[in-house]
Design a protein around this motif. Structure first.
Motif, short mmCIF file in Angstrom:
data_model
loop_
_atom_site.label_atom_id
_atom_site.label_comp_id
_atom_site.label_asym_id
_atom_site.label_seq_id
_atom_site.Cartn_x
_atom_site.Cartn_y
_atom_site.Cartn_z
N PRO A 139 0.82 -1.37 0.07
CA PRO A 139 0.11 -0.17 0.09
C PRO A 139 0.96 1.58 0.00
N LYS A 140 1.94 1.17 0.95
CA LYS A 140 3.11 2.80 0.25
C LYS A 140 4.11 2.86 -1.02
N GLN A 141 4.40 1.26 -1.19
CA GLN A 141 4.87 1.69 -2.84
C GLN A 141 4.61 1.27 -3.66
N GLY A 142 3.10 0.54 -3.72
CA GLY A 142 2.27 0.06 -4.71
C GLY A 142 3.26 -1.25 -5.47
N GLU A 143 2.80 -1.24 -7.09
CA GLU A 143 3.42 -2.35 -7.18
C GLU A 143 4.33 -2.69 -8.14
N PHE A 144 5.28 -3.63 -7.07
CA PHE A 144 6.85 -3.74 -7.86
C PHE A 144 7.52 -4.99 -8.11
N ARG A 145 8.41 -5.58 -9.23
CA ARG A 145 9.08 -6.16 -9.29
C ARG A 145 10.75 -6.26 -8.56
N ASP A 146 10.80 -7.02 -7.52
CA ASP A 146 11.84 -7.16 -7.04
C ASP A 146 12.75 -8.37 -7.78
N MET A 147 14.55 -8.19 -7.61
CA MET A 147 15.31 -9.00 -8.15
C MET A 147 15.77 -9.29 -7.12
N TYR A 148 16.78 -10.35 -6.53
CA TYR A 148 17.62 -10.76 -4.92
C TYR A 148 18.66 -11.39 -6.02
N LEU A 149 19.54 -10.96 -5.80
CA LEU A 149 21.09 -11.60 -6.40
C LEU A 149 22.38 -12.02 -5.32
N ASN A 150 21.90 -13.64 -5.16
CA ASN A 150 22.52 -14.32 -4.37
C ASN A 150 22.27 -13.54 -2.30
N GLY A 151 20.72 -13.10 -2.21
CA GLY A 151 20.59 -13.16 -1.00
C GLY A 151 20.59 -11.17 -0.62
N ILE A 152 21.15 -10.58 -1.46
CA ILE A 152 21.22 -8.67 -1.61
C ILE A 152 20.05 -8.65 -2.42
N GLU A 153 19.70 -7.70 -2.20
CA GLU A 153 18.46 -6.78 -3.36
C GLU A 153 19.56 -5.57 -4.47
N GLU A 154 19.21 -6.32 -5.63
CA GLU A 154 20.40 -6.20 -6.93
C GLU A 154 19.60 -5.18 -7.02
N ALA A 155 18.27 -4.88 -7.61
CA ALA A 155 17.30 -4.08 -8.75
C ALA A 155 16.08 -4.22 -8.06
N SER A 156 14.67 -3.03 -8.45
CA SER A 156 14.44 -2.78 -8.29
C SER A 156 12.53 -2.58 -9.34
N THR A 157 11.64 -2.47 -9.47
CA THR A 157 11.06 -1.38 -9.98
C THR A 157 10.33 -0.17 -8.89
N ARG A 158 10.67 -0.21 -7.72
CA ARG A 158 10.53 0.77 -7.23
C ARG A 158 10.82 2.08 -7.89
N PHE A 159 9.37 3.51 -8.03
CA PHE A 159 10.50 4.46 -8.13
C PHE A 159 11.56 5.23 -8.22
N TYR A 160 11.94 5.36 -6.57
CA TYR A 160 13.38 5.61 -6.64
C TYR A 160 14.49 5.03 -7.12
N HIS A 161 13.92 3.39 -7.43
CA HIS A 161 15.39 2.79 -7.59
C HIS A 161 15.07 2.95 -9.14
N ALA A 162 14.52 2.97 -10.30
CA ALA A 162 14.21 2.77 -11.81
C ALA A 162 14.55 4.19 -11.89
N GLN A 163 14.24 5.41 -10.99
CA GLN A 163 14.41 6.92 -11.41
C GLN A 163 16.55 6.57 -11.44
N LEU A 164 16.68 5.75 -10.81
CA LEU A 164 18.15 6.11 -9.94
C LEU A 164 18.67 5.23 -11.30
N PHE A 165 18.51 3.98 -11.78
CA PHE A 165 18.98 3.69 -12.45
C PHE A 165 18.80 4.26 -14.18
N LYS A 166 18.35 4.20 -14.49
CA LYS A 166 17.52 5.18 -16.15
C LYS A 166 18.29 6.23 -16.00
#
Length: 837
Positions: A486-513
């Motif tokens: 409810p706070k962050q909306g719908e997003f996709r999250d990817m973990y590599l070896n147990g660590i969050e590597e990337a997601s489509t949260r607004f600020y993550h996608a914004q930074l990668f772009k």
């Protein structure tokens, strides 16, 4: 004339010597591992290769030493000579490794084929480690030739156990503390000093015990029917040799699995390898010491030693099979260490138990037999460490691999418990049970990786989670989840070896772009450009590079070979970059690729994970930045992702800035305000923001990029992310002079992670980007100041959590999508009326 010391006193001195020797060896080995991965690559596969070569040297030294020294008179001189040679090598190793690194770099640029590069990496590892590892392996038969004991099996097993406990202490102190607190050079000095302590101990023993003749051996009485299960004395020895080989295979394969499990379930810090190895060695040493008592007790009650050996093997397998489920429940790394130790206590007791079971009738046979079992165990370990990562995990996964190791232990137990089996049936058991056990465990036990994915889902706290991908690869475990919050909306999250590597949260996608787009957008020259991205992640950064029509080719290098499946799950955000004609993928270590490729790039972007991570810390050192600079042509631009998470809000951050600026003096810092995401940008000249040129390049970005949605469609919005210029960066660095290097970095130095006072944190150092603006009118300058004011307020909210700052940012810029996101986050999706007066 001085009376000789009693054998027990001399043995005590030898035990102290061999404890110091073990501590010195592993203190040096974890340090060499740290030094070598810079040359041969920083991955689990590279670490396995280092372990294979090291174990191979130990086995070679143990076997050759037993052959050469068994017939010598009772003397500690060979052992002392070996320790002096090892200490000398430790002290000289930085020079040798520098020479090897230079030779590797020169040759690698001429060898483009991956197979040849792999061969060259292996050759470098062999040259660096085989000689000292062989010398270390030879110390075991060497010290056995000098020990005076009426019960050789007892003494030799005790020496092995004490040496292994010393190795655990050296590994923990060196790899978990000294490397981070004092650096590589000081750790090597300590290792050499421990070798010197070992020499002093045996020298004292030799001076005070001058007799040249060993005491007459008095073999222990054999327990009942020990040889019956192995067809007599020769059969017993063959069985113990094969069992020692299999136990070594299981033990080192388990050590690699344990490292992977700690990374997967707890953290992937740079100290993880040392932590897992410490648990492995500590359990092995404790088991070796307990084996002496267990064997003696078994003899006193007239028990069958071979069957007890089998019972311990079976119990080891059961505990080993349970480890993944137990370690998943751990909360802290040191808890994981305790969990790793438990199976190894039993598994580690098997080789000393086998040595005690030999019942040698004379000294030469005792030394040669013990050396052969030690060598067989070490060769098995070498194969286990090599096969588990390269072959078993990609094919049968973690669960199947654990099942295989349990099956080997069960097969040993069956062969020990059923003495009536024919020889052929016994060997068939040793082959068939391990082959069948992975199938049984895969179907009978709860799926480890599914439980792991559910644990991640639980950790996120999102009320709705869907597992989209679980993949166990050679280099990484990949987990992709869809989450609805409810706070962050719908997003996709990817973990590599147990660590969050990337997601489509607004600020993550914004930074990668922003990270992918900005270097090309601010590049001074027009015309086509070639680019390199280190780390694929979810492909959003790489795709954002190709969102620009200025890029003619893009090379992406990543340790994980299995990126196409990840790409397909993030197409909406990465533009299906993997299938773009301009895209070329290289499965390699990013640092190693820079050294070996020989290519120059107009743009280099490092999108690696956190600088504390075991596989990324080498991408945040001064030497790495120098490698990058060598691959940039005149006018080239470099950008790097950097976290401003909690642990980077202490002394680590000024050290990081100082390290980056020591190579790239014209650096600026860009921050996705309100979040923990940022990037560093290095330009060849002092930064200038050409408004007209930038706007034209923004207007040509691909439609899928959705520039407007992510505040990246105008000069003013992009400028709002500008935070530190050269002057402000200098102020924030202050009097800090330390830099992160390959030989010494501070990312896991505990004292560096304490927060610095608020007045030294980012919100107090925002620079005015309009000072660097060329072109544009006063309205543009006004819009930029508004964006920067909004960014400053959101940054204060992100750092200090003051809702007044967030509300003020909303009132100032209600149309700003960053503000909208954080307002929805703070108010659980419903922005209340009346926030603004």
């Amino acid at each position: 004339m001085t009376n000789p010391l009693r054998p027990g006193v001399q043995l005590l001195l030898c035990l102290l010597a061999y404890f110091s020797s073990g501590a010195a060896s592993l203190c040096a080995e974890v340090t060499w591992n740290r030094m070598l991965i810079v040359v041969v690559g920083n991955s689990l596969a590279a670490t396995s290769m280092i372990v294979v070569v090291f174990m191979g040297g130990l086995g070679l030294g143990g076997y050759a030493g037993g052959k050469l020294l068994a017939r010598r008179r009772c003397s500690l001189l060979p052992y002392a000579i070996l320790e002096v040679l090892i200490a000398a090598y430790i002290l000289l190793s930085p020079i040798l490794f520098d020479l090897l690194a230079g030779a590797f770099s020169s040759l690698a640029e001429q060898w483009e084929q991956p197979a040849l590069l792999s061969l060259l990496r292996f050759a470098v590892t062999v040259v660096a480690l085989l000689i000292p590892a062989t010398l270390m392996g030879a110390t075991f038969p060497a010290i056995m030739t000098g020990v005076r004991s009426r019960y050789p099996g007892n003494s030799y097993a005790l020496l092995y156990g004490v040496n292994t406990v010393g190795a655990a202490v050296g590994c923990f102190v060196g790899g978990y503390h000294l490397l981070f607190e004092l650096g590589v050079q000081a750790t090597l000095w300590l290792a050499a000093g421990l070798g010197g302590v070992s020499v002093i101990c045996v020298a004292v023993a030799a001076v005070l015990s001058p007799s040249r003749a060993c005491f007459q051996l008095a073999p222990e009485p054999e327990a009942a029917d020990e040889g019956s299960s192995a067809s007599g004395e020769g059969g017993l020895f063959r069985f113990l040799a094969v069992s020692s080989f299999l136990v070594g295979f299981v033990a080192l394969a388990y050590e690699v699995l344990a490292t992977r499990m700690v990374i997967l379930f707890l953290n992937n810090l740079a100290s993880t390898f040392a932590l897992a190895l410490t648990g492995f060695l500590l359990g092995t040493g404790a088991g070796a010491l307990l084996a002496n008592g267990a064997h003696a007790a078994n003899n006193r009650i007239g028990g069958n030693g071979v069957r007890l050996f089998g019972a311990i093997a079976l119990l080891s397998g059961i505990l080993l099979a349970a480890t993944p489920y137990v370690i998943m429940a751990a909360s802290y790394p040191l808890q994981a260490l305790g969990i790793i130790v438990i199976p190894m206590v039993f598994l580690g007791s098997l080789l000393p138990f086998a040595i005690r079971t030999l019942h040698a009738k004379d000294r030469e046979v005792a030394i040669r037999g013990t050396s052969f079992l030690y060598a067989a165990n070490t060769v098995g370990g070498m194969l286990g460490a090599g096969l588990i990562n390269y072959q078993l995990l990609p094919r049968i996964g973690l669960q199947g691999s654990v099942g295989l190791l349990f099956g080997i232990c069960a097969a040993i137990a069956v062969a020990c418990f059923v003495p009536s089996l024919t020889r052929g049936f016994r060997w068939a058991t040793l082959l068939l049970v391990p082959a069948l056990m992975p199938l049984i465990t895969l179907n009978a036990l709860p799926n480890i990786m599914n439980r792991y994915a559910l644990k991640i889902a639980e950790w996120t706290g999102a009320p709705e989670v869907t597992i989209r991908l679980i993949h166990e690869g050679r280099a990484a475990n990949v987990t992709v989840l869809d989450q609805k919050d409810p706070k962050q909306g719908e997003f996709r999250d990817m973990y590599l070896n147990g660590i969050e590597e990337a997601s489509t949260r607004f600020y993550h996608a914004q930074l990668f772009k922003l990270l992918g787009m900005l270097p090309a957008a601010v590049h001074g020259a027009e015309g086509p450009k070639n680019a390199l991205v280190i780390a694929f992640g979810s492909g959003i950064t790489a795709g954002s590079v190709l969102a620009s029509d200025m890029i003619s080719s893009l090379d992406v290098v990543d340790l994980n070979p299995d990126v196409e499946g990840i790409n397909n799950l993030f197409k909406e955000f990465n533009g299906d970059v993997f299938h773009e004609p301009r895209f070329r993928f290289h499965n390699d270590d990013g640092r190693n690729y820079l050294v070996t490729s020989g290519k120059k790039y107009d743009l280099i972007i490092s999108d690696s994970t956190h600088p504390c991570s075991y596989d990324s810390w080498i991408l945040y050192t001064r030497e790495f930045y120098r490698d990058v600079k060598r691959r940039l042509p005149r006018g080239g631009v470099f950008a790097q992702w950097v976290s401003v998470s909690e642990i980077m809000r202490g002394e680590l951050f000024p050290i990081y800035l100082n390290t980056f600026r020591s190579v790239f003096p014209h650096a600026t810092f860009w921050y996705v305000y309100g979040s923990n995401q940022a990037l560093m940008l290095a330009t060849p000249e002092p930064f200038r923001l050409d408004a007209d040129k930038l706007q034209k390049r923004l207007d040509r970005l691909a439609p899928w990029f959705r520039a407007g949605e992510y505040q990246l469609d105008s000069v003013a919005k992009v400028a709002g992310f500008f935070w530190l210029d050269e002057e402000m960066m200098g102020r924030m660095i202050g009097a800090e002079t330390r830099v992160n290097t390959d030989m010494r970095h501070y990312f896991e130095k505990s004292s560096m992670q304490a927060k610095i006072p608020p007045q030294r944190q980012l919100p107090f150092y925002q620079a005015d980007v309009t000072r660097y603006l060329t072109g544009g009118d006063e309205r543009l300058r006004s819009d930029i100041r508004k964006e920067q004011k909004t960014g400053w307020l959101l940054t204060r909210y992100g750092f200090y959590g003051d809702m007044r700052d967030l509300n003020q940012a909303y009132c100032l810029s209600p149309e700003n999508n960053n503000v909208k996101y954080w307002m929805r986050f703070a108010y659980s999706g419903n922005i209340p009326a009346g926030v603004c007066p």
